[in-house]
Design an enzyme around this catalytic site. Structure first.
Site, mmCIF file in Angstrom:
data_model
loop_
_atom_site.group_PDB
_atom_site.id
_atom_site.type_symbol
_atom_site.label_atom_id
_atom_site.label_comp_id
_atom_site.label_asym_id
_atom_site.label_seq_id
_atom_site.Cartn_x
_atom_site.Cartn_y
_atom_site.Cartn_z
ATOM 1 N N TYR A 58 0.845 -1.191 0.000
ATOM 2 C CA TYR A 58 0.000 0.000 0.000
ATOM 3 C C TYR A 58 0.881 1.241 0.000
ATOM 4 O O TYR A 58 1.567 1.536 0.970
ATOM 5 C CB TYR A 58 -0.934 0.022 1.211
ATOM 6 C CG TYR A 58 -1.894 -1.136 1.298
ATOM 7 C CD1 TYR A 58 -2.223 -1.897 0.179
ATOM 8 C CD2 TYR A 58 -2.484 -1.483 2.505
ATOM 9 C CE1 TYR A 58 -3.106 -2.959 0.268
ATOM 10 C CE2 TYR A 58 -3.378 -2.539 2.599
ATOM 11 C CZ TYR A 58 -3.684 -3.280 1.480
ATOM 12 O OH TYR A 58 -4.564 -4.334 1.578
ATOM 13 N N HIS A 124 -0.260 -12.143 1.170
ATOM 14 C CA HIS A 124 -1.196 -11.392 0.337
ATOM 15 C C HIS A 124 -1.667 -12.230 -0.851
ATOM 16 O O HIS A 124 -2.863 -12.301 -1.144
ATOM 17 C CB HIS A 124 -0.522 -10.107 -0.138
ATOM 18 C CG HIS A 124 -1.443 -8.932 -0.182
ATOM 19 N ND1 HIS A 124 -1.003 -7.638 -0.061
ATOM 20 C CD2 HIS A 124 -2.786 -8.835 -0.320
ATOM 21 C CE1 HIS A 124 -2.029 -6.800 -0.133
ATOM 22 N NE2 HIS A 124 -3.110 -7.509 -0.286
ATOM 23 N N PRO A 219 -16.207 -4.856 4.151
ATOM 24 C CA PRO A 219 -17.535 -5.143 4.701
ATOM 25 C C PRO A 219 -18.584 -4.087 4.355
ATOM 26 O O PRO A 219 -19.782 -4.329 4.518
ATOM 27 C CB PRO A 219 -17.280 -5.189 6.210
ATOM 28 C CG PRO A 219 -16.127 -4.258 6.409
ATOM 29 C CD PRO A 219 -15.244 -4.474 5.206
ATOM 30 N N LEU A 220 -18.131 -2.931 3.868
ATOM 31 C CA LEU A 220 -19.053 -1.873 3.444
ATOM 32 C C LEU A 220 -19.120 -1.757 1.928
ATOM 33 O O LEU A 220 -19.553 -0.737 1.390
ATOM 34 C CB LEU A 220 -18.646 -0.536 4.069
ATOM 35 C CG LEU A 220 -18.711 -0.503 5.600
ATOM 36 C CD1 LEU A 220 -18.229 0.845 6.132
ATOM 37 C CD2 LEU A 220 -20.124 -0.800 6.097
ATOM 38 N N GLY A 221 -18.679 -2.814 1.234
ATOM 39 C CA GLY A 221 -18.788 -2.803 -0.223
ATOM 40 C C GLY A 221 -18.078 -1.632 -0.869
ATOM 41 O O GLY A 221 -18.642 -0.966 -1.746
ATOM 42 N N GLY A 223 -17.593 1.186 0.185
ATOM 43 C CA GLY A 223 -18.312 2.428 0.445
ATOM 44 C C GLY A 223 -19.739 2.445 -0.038
ATOM 45 O O GLY A 223 -20.539 3.288 0.392
ATOM 46 N N PHE A 224 -20.109 1.524 -0.921
ATOM 47 C CA PHE A 224 -21.463 1.558 -1.486
ATOM 48 C C PHE A 224 -22.529 1.348 -0.424
ATOM 49 O O PHE A 224 -23.577 2.007 -0.438
ATOM 50 C CB PHE A 224 -21.608 0.487 -2.571
ATOM 51 C CG PHE A 224 -22.969 0.501 -3.226
ATOM 52 C CD1 PHE A 224 -23.255 1.421 -4.225
ATOM 53 C CD2 PHE A 224 -23.959 -0.379 -2.840
ATOM 54 C CE1 PHE A 224 -24.505 1.457 -4.813
ATOM 55 C CE2 PHE A 224 -25.216 -0.359 -3.421
ATOM 56 C CZ PHE A 224 -25.492 0.564 -4.421
ATOM 57 N N LEU A 225 -22.283 0.452 0.529
ATOM 58 C CA LEU A 225 -23.299 0.117 1.521
ATOM 59 C C LEU A 225 -23.486 1.200 2.573
ATOM 60 O O LEU A 225 -24.388 1.111 3.400
ATOM 61 C CB LEU A 225 -22.947 -1.218 2.191
ATOM 62 C CG LEU A 225 -22.854 -2.424 1.242
ATOM 63 C CD1 LEU A 225 -22.441 -3.670 2.008
ATOM 64 C CD2 LEU A 225 -24.174 -2.655 0.521
#
Length: 332
Positions: A58, A124, A219-221, A223-225
């Site tokens: 990263y 990874h 877990p939030l897709g 940011g979509f969710l």
């Protein structure tokens, strides 16, 4: 905050972790601020979100350097997870699982993170040119040397080639079975969310049956969710979502019923509860060995995510999530 353990090593972490990648990698570069990211990591630790998840790729390297500035002051409060096995070039990413490289990469990560031990060292990606047992054996030597406390494996990418009729995570399970013969796996990291539940089929049960922790990535897709993204709003060219098939304007619009359903459930729990918190609570409900690791680079989102640990969804609401339409658009 509720505590959870990672695998047979019983490594103690908060119920919700912090994925540090968005702070300076893969997401909109113009919105990345190191001072803000530092405050965000400090806020996560203040709230008990002790699992800090990063990787040497990263940046590359800059994400670990940023965390090192925090760990220099607060190492005893943090559970440090980083990864090895991928090298970033100008226009490509390649795997490197050679034992000598793994040893050098670990020493470099320790220096950047300003610590003498990594709590969880994750592979990874396996190098297709090196038997995964050789790579894992080198990682196990790092545990014996006291440089690493436990080992984890990241799931094979969703776009990787699969045998006809194979399930998404069959390749990962085959890798896990192989490396488990060399040294115990303490954790597996793979995508798990309301709109990407495939890990529930076989991978999550594999972990539960063996006392292996599960780190739920994205877990939030992406940011979509959260319900904060506007279909057609667009993304900067350096943002991974600009190339993700679920983030075209058409697919974002088509998948809005998922967010609407999460928002409807959130409203049942009173003011201030958000779709994102419902999405994280759903992940937490999948088992006591599951730790969601949402990415964040702002204090506001870290605070919201941490509070999801106190949200207990009813059986009725879990059933309502199960009835939500499947997400459209995928890597396959």
């Amino acid at each position: 905050m509720e505590r959870r353990t990672i695998g047979a090593a019983t490594l103690d972490v908060g119920a919700v972790g912090l994925g540090c990648m968005p702070m300076n990698w893969a997401y909109t570069g113009s919105r990345q601020r190191s001072d803000e990211s530092l405050r965000t990591v400090h806020r996560a630790l203040d709230l008990g979100s002790s699992l800090l998840d990063t990787a040497d790729m990263y940046g590359p390297f800059t994400n670990e350097l940023l965390l090192g500035r925090v760990l220099r002051e607060r190492r005893s409060e943090a559970f440090v997870s980083t990864k090895v096995g991928l090298l970033v070039g100008e226009q490509h990413i390649v795997a490197n699982g050679r034992p000598g490289y793994v040893r050098r990469a670990c020493d470099a990560s320790l220096r950047r993170l300003q610590t003498d031990v990594i709590d969880l060292y994750q592979l990874h990606r396996a190098d297709p040119e090196i038997p995964v047992e050789e790579t894992w054996g080198a990682m196990a030597e790092l545990v014996s040397a006291g440089k690493v406390r436990a080992l984890g494996l990241c799931a094979v990418g969703a776009r990787s080639r699969r045998r006809p009729g194979a399930r998404l995570h069959d390749g990962t399970i085959r890798q896990l079975e192989r490396v488990q013969q060399v040294f115990p796996v303490s954790a597996v990291q793979a995508e798990l969310s309301v709109w990407s539940p495939e890990a529930l089929d076989a991978l999550l049960p594999w972990c539960a049956a063996r006392g292996v922790g599960f780190l739920a990535a994205m877990p939030l897709g992406n940011g979509f969710l959260t319900g904060t993204l506007t279909p057609g709003g667009g993304f900067e060219p350096d943002d991974l979502r600009a190339r993700h098939p679920r983030f075209t304007a058409e697919m974002m619009a088509a998948n809005q019923p998922i967010v609407v359903g999460l928002r409807r459930i959130a409203e049942r729990y009173g003011d201030g509860v958000t779709p994102a918190q419902v999405a994280l609570a759903w992940v937490l409900a999948q088992g006591p060995h599951v730790v969601p690791v949402p990415g964040a680079k702002r204090e506001r989102w870290v605070t919201e995510n941490a509070r999801a640990a106190g949200l207990r969804l009813s059986a009725e609401d879990l059933a309502a999530v199960a009835r939500l339409p499947a997400a459209r658009g995928s890597w396959d």
